[in-house]
Design a protein around this motif. Sequence first.
Motif, PDB file in Angstrom:
ATOM      1  N   SER A 102      32.802  23.386 -30.101  1.00 42.10           N
ATOM      2  CA  SER A 102      33.736  23.484 -28.981  1.00 42.10           C
ATOM      3  C   SER A 102      33.737  24.886 -28.383  1.00 42.10           C
ATOM      4  O   SER A 102      33.791  25.050 -27.161  1.00 42.10           O
ATOM      5  N   VAL A 103      33.650  25.905 -29.225  1.00 43.55           N
ATOM      6  CA  VAL A 103      33.630  27.291 -28.728  1.00 43.55           C
ATOM      7  C   VAL A 103      32.332  27.571 -27.981  1.00 43.55           C
ATOM      8  O   VAL A 103      32.334  28.181 -26.904  1.00 43.55           O
ATOM      9  N   VAL A 104      31.205  27.119 -28.532  1.00 45.51           N
ATOM     10  CA  VAL A 104      29.907  27.321 -27.871  1.00 45.51           C
ATOM     11  C   VAL A 104      29.892  26.634 -26.513  1.00 45.51           C
ATOM     12  O   VAL A 104      29.450  27.223 -25.509  1.00 45.51           O
ATOM     13  N   ILE A 146      30.560  32.901 -30.201  1.00 44.19           N
ATOM     14  CA  ILE A 146      30.722  33.248 -28.786  1.00 44.19           C
ATOM     15  C   ILE A 146      29.394  33.746 -28.202  1.00 44.19           C
ATOM     16  O   ILE A 146      29.034  33.408 -27.077  1.00 44.19           O
ATOM     17  N   ALA A 147      28.658  34.535 -28.981  1.00 43.72           N
ATOM     18  CA  ALA A 147      27.369  35.056 -28.507  1.00 43.72           C
ATOM     19  C   ALA A 147      26.396  33.927 -28.196  1.00 43.72           C
ATOM     20  O   ALA A 147      25.676  33.971 -27.189  1.00 43.72           O
ATOM     21  N   LEU A 148      26.355  32.898 -29.049  1.00 45.57           N
ATOM     22  CA  LEU A 148      25.460  31.768 -28.802  1.00 45.57           C
ATOM     23  C   LEU A 148      25.813  31.082 -27.492  1.00 45.57           C
ATOM     24  O   LEU A 148      24.935  30.732 -26.700  1.00 45.57           O
ATOM     25  N   GLY A 149      27.090  30.890 -27.229  1.00 44.55           N
ATOM     26  CA  GLY A 149      27.502  30.184 -26.023  1.00 44.55           C
ATOM     27  C   GLY A 149      27.385  30.991 -24.755  1.00 44.55           C
ATOM     28  O   GLY A 149      27.056  30.452 -23.695  1.00 44.55           O
ATOM     29  N   ALA A 150      27.606  32.312 -24.838  1.00 42.84           N
ATOM     30  CA  ALA A 150      27.676  33.129 -23.626  1.00 42.84           C
ATOM     31  C   ALA A 150      26.448  33.985 -23.370  1.00 42.84           C
ATOM     32  O   ALA A 150      26.152  34.314 -22.218  1.00 42.84           O
ATOM     33  N   LEU A 189      17.756  24.084 -24.898  1.00 45.10           N
ATOM     34  CA  LEU A 189      18.133  23.120 -25.929  1.00 45.10           C
ATOM     35  C   LEU A 189      17.682  23.578 -27.313  1.00 45.10           C
ATOM     36  O   LEU A 189      18.400  23.387 -28.310  1.00 45.10           O
ATOM     37  N   ILE A 190      16.504  24.180 -27.387  1.00 42.89           N
ATOM     38  CA  ILE A 190      16.016  24.677 -28.680  1.00 42.89           C
ATOM     39  C   ILE A 190      16.939  25.775 -29.211  1.00 42.89           C
ATOM     40  O   ILE A 190      17.343  25.773 -30.380  1.00 42.89           O
ATOM     41  N   VAL A 191      17.272  26.734 -28.347  1.00 40.73           N
ATOM     42  CA  VAL A 191      18.151  27.835 -28.763  1.00 40.73           C
ATOM     43  C   VAL A 191      19.530  27.298 -29.148  1.00 40.73           C
ATOM     44  O   VAL A 191      20.107  27.707 -30.165  1.00 40.73           O
ATOM     45  N   PHE A 192      20.057  26.383 -28.345  1.00 40.09           N
ATOM     46  CA  PHE A 192      21.358  25.776 -28.630  1.00 40.09           C
ATOM     47  C   PHE A 192      21.346  25.072 -29.993  1.00 40.09           C
ATOM     48  O   PHE A 192      22.239  25.268 -30.823  1.00 40.09           O
ATOM     49  N   GLY A 193      20.323  24.256 -30.226  1.00 43.59           N
ATOM     50  CA  GLY A 193      20.245  23.492 -31.465  1.00 43.59           C
ATOM     51  C   GLY A 193      20.063  24.369 -32.694  1.00 43.59           C
ATOM     52  O   GLY A 193      20.780  24.220 -33.697  1.00 43.59           O
ATOM     53  N   LEU A 194      19.108  25.299 -32.633  1.00 46.10           N
ATOM     54  CA  LEU A 194      18.851  26.173 -33.773  1.00 46.10           C
ATOM     55  C   LEU A 194      20.027  27.115 -34.035  1.00 46.10           C
ATOM     56  O   LEU A 194      20.378  27.393 -35.187  1.00 46.10           O
ATOM     57  N   ALA A 440      20.984  37.004 -35.961  1.00 41.36           N
ATOM     58  CA  ALA A 440      20.264  35.744 -36.196  1.00 41.36           C
ATOM     59  C   ALA A 440      20.055  34.991 -34.883  1.00 41.36           C
ATOM     60  O   ALA A 440      18.965  34.452 -34.632  1.00 41.36           O
ATOM     61  N   ILE A 441      21.090  34.968 -34.048  1.00 43.88           N
ATOM     62  CA  ILE A 441      20.963  34.326 -32.734  1.00 43.88           C
ATOM     63  C   ILE A 441      19.924  35.061 -31.899  1.00 43.88           C
ATOM     64  O   ILE A 441      19.126  34.451 -31.171  1.00 43.88           O
ATOM     65  N   THR A 442      19.908  36.388 -32.005  1.00 44.60           N
ATOM     66  CA  THR A 442      18.927  37.211 -31.289  1.00 44.60           C
ATOM     67  C   THR A 442      17.504  36.862 -31.704  1.00 44.60           C
ATOM     68  O   THR A 442      16.612  36.703 -30.863  1.00 44.60           O
ATOM     69  N   VAL A 443      17.290  36.730 -32.997  1.00 39.93           N
ATOM     70  CA  VAL A 443      15.962  36.381 -33.517  1.00 39.93           C
ATOM     71  C   VAL A 443      15.549  34.988 -33.059  1.00 39.93           C
ATOM     72  O   VAL A 443      14.403  34.761 -32.651  1.00 39.93           O
ATOM     73  N   ILE A 444      16.486  34.043 -33.110  1.00 39.43           N
ATOM     74  CA  ILE A 444      16.194  32.672 -32.670  1.00 39.43           C
ATOM     75  C   ILE A 444      15.751  32.668 -31.214  1.00 39.43           C
ATOM     76  O   ILE A 444      14.757  32.031 -30.848  1.00 39.43           O
TER      77      ILE A 444
END
Length: 459
Positions: A102-104, A146-150, A189-194, A440-444
Amino acid sequence: MFIEIVAIVLSLGLLMFFAYRGYPVIVFAPIFTLLAVLISGIALMPSYTEVYMVNAANYVKNFFPIFLLGAVFGKVMELNGAASSIAQSLVKALGSKRAMLSVVLACGILTYGGVSLFVVAFAVYPFAVSIFREANIPKRLIPGTIALGAFTFTMDALPGTPQIQNIIPTTYFGTDSYAAPILGIIGGLIVFGLGLFWLERRRKQAEAAGEGYGSGHKNEPEGLDNQKYPNLWVSIIPLVLVLLFNYLLSRGFLTVNNWYSADLLKTFNIANVKTVSSSWALIVALCIGILSAICINARVVQSKLATGLTAAAMGALLAIFNTASEVGFGNVVKTLPGFKAIQGWILGLSSHPLISEAISVNILAGVTGSASGGLSIALEVMGKQYLAAANNAGISPELLHRIASMASGGMDTLPHNGAVITLLAITGLTHRQSYKDIFAITVIKTVTVLVLAIILSIF
């Protein structure tokens, strides 16, 4: 040649170090620019006034309207309660069992709708705290969520996103914000899923260890139960209008490409309307979005509009002059003798323009700690070479656009990144507590862009 290369590496290293320590880039970018010039034995003052300042001013000229209107739009969406309404509605609809999702999604919808990243963080954070506390998820996982979503898929991957990272490449490649839509959607979609997989894995690890939300945290928001926000469907109208008119003005029947004749444009030194049409489309779309947002809770917005616009303008000025300072730095560096060796090394990492571009943008975004800054420097310095190589290889400029845009949101979120520092400050957490998940999100994101570039180079 060795000392000339050292001059560039040293100045870049010092700029990154001082930015990480919180010193203003506006002040130190020209200082380290002149240091590199001095060590390289090039004329000092002409490099500053005729290269650094000219290119910094050109960047401001090209992109300040977008920075300013984007900041104003985000601020009005904050003042009228629409941003909070969207976040609250998603959090309530998905519930505590889907707290991270929900946050993402709340961050993603706001970012894709044109709200600035900083406003998104402020707007979503209180609701993230509420639902993470209810679900007993450690607060330290909020910044990564928040970083993943924004900061990722809606910032630069999905076609049509009005964020500046998706607009900058249009100037260099003659594309629009909807360039390479299929590639952008797949990458997003790949970034969102991973990313969601990583965050859920971290949540389960914490749960298994018996770790909950925790106590004694800083910057805990006040209760939200008594606050009233606009209806969800009313709140999303400005976002929809920005996206709709951005598309219609970019590729639809209202396209700005047909607004003026070629002869008229030549009198304004515009040889190709495609180099400016994306900016024009977004400017008009954001103006429509701002006007519609003001109409929501008009009385509330009116009472706070003066202070809100001042805050938005100051934020826009700081953001664009920080980036323009880095662009000026990059343009001076490319004139130095040592840069040819560095450029040859970067280009030599791969003979394929998409792979080389992905690497160079990632490196410079990481060094500067800025997605837009690193992207601008890379394309100012090597954009023409990449475009020429792509044309020779039969590669669409749209693919160059999308790879460059997505790569800018990769290694930019290193510890000295301004958005990361601000996000941690908003949440009252430290790098030690929460940066692991942001990294981790940065690496993904970085790996995803490189893999897509490699696949495209094969096929």
